[in-house]
Design a protein around this motif. Structure first.
Motif: not given
Length: 305
Positions: A60-67, A293-305
């Protein structure tokens, strides 16, 4: 230690703006081959309504990653003339590769006071796209190649996908040459999925204020200005995580975030990406610590946002 063999493969895919289909096909094959090892197997969304773009829907998505999938490059014009795709750095001696109906091409770029030409034994068919020849290099601290922008952003998204439970990953087209795909991707994201916030997985610049090795850059603004309360939330999550990061403030440059902000929906977005030097050249270079750090932070942000 991160294995960069996938990044090397991504950097070798021919996908200049407007002709991203080879990258889409690569990603589809990669997802089909590896999703069984991921925490959640995504719904794969693509087809005529999305042209050459691709969306992965997790839970159930809340946030999108655009690449964005596309790269800069050159289009063959008339005789031996070249027209840039996006804003590539152009210096005599750069090696370019491509293919036309007569076969594969490896030629030399010739720059003459702003005029761009190629040197090749035969005429190349007009409309043929040429890209930098990939020379992927890895040292203890750095990875270097053409098209880190934005194959590293795609790499980041695929690494985050391994543990992602809820979220969207959106692979877009045309970013390097003015955009155009994000409008319909944003409409689908808003109207069909109800997702109104996004992280831009792209690569930024090394400057006097953003340096190699100090962590991923959270961009507070570039040519566009995202909503400050959303950026502040991201900074707060980053601070609490303990993951190294840098704050970027620029007055130029842009990304898929600009198109999201222009869409008729109340999107929040923020550019979060590792910094590179030798921008838009065959020698783009990024520090491995910033990738981690990019990969780690994205993983945390996708969980927390």
């Amino acid at each position: 230690m991160t294995d960069f063999s996938l990044l090397k493969q991504l950097c070798q895919v021919h996908a200049p703006s407007g002709n991203e289909v080879a990258m889409k096909d690569f990603l589809l094959e990669y997802v089909e081959a590896h999703q069984s090892q991921w925490k959640v197997q995504p719904e794969i969304i693509h087809g005529k309504a999305f042209q050459d773009c691709l969306i992965l829907k997790f839970g159930t998505p809340r946030t999108a990653i655009y690449a964005h999938m596309d790269s800069i490059g050159f289009t063959v014009r008339y005789h031996d003339q070249l027209v840039p795709i996006g804003g590539p750095k152009a210096e005599t001696g750069y090696q370019l590769v491509g293919e036309d109906k007569l076969g594969p091409i490896e030629c030399e770029l010739i720059e003459n006071e702003g005029d761009l030409h190629y040197k090749f034994p035969r005429a190349i068919q007009r409309g043929t796209e040429l890209v930098f020849k990939c020379d992927f290099r890895e040292t203890e601290d750095y990875v270097q190649s053409c098209y880190m922008d934005n194959r590293l952003g795609v790499f980041n998204a695929l690494k985050v996908a391994e543990t992602l439970t809820d979220g969207l990953i959106v692979f877009s087209c045309w970013e390097e040459h003015g955009g155009g795909s994000v409008a319909y991707l944003a409409r689908y994201m808003a109207e069909e999925l109800g997702v109104m916030q996004a992280l831009i997985s792209d690569i930024t610049w090394v400057t006097e204020g953003v340096v190699h090795g100090d962590g991923v850059a959270i961009s507070m603004r570039d040519r566009s200005i995202p909503r400050r309360s959303f950026v502040n939330k991201i900074i707060e999550i980053a601070e609490d995580s303990g993951i190294p990061f840098q704050l970027e403030v620029e007055g130029a440059g842009g990304s898929d975030g600009k198109e999201l902000q222009s869409a008729p929906y109340p999107f929040d977005w923020c550019f979060v990406g590792a910094p590179e030097d030798n921008v838009h050249s065959p020698d783009e270079i990024v520090h491995k610590a910033d990738i981690a750090s990019m990969i780690q932070l994205y993983s945390v942000l996708m969980e927390k946002l």
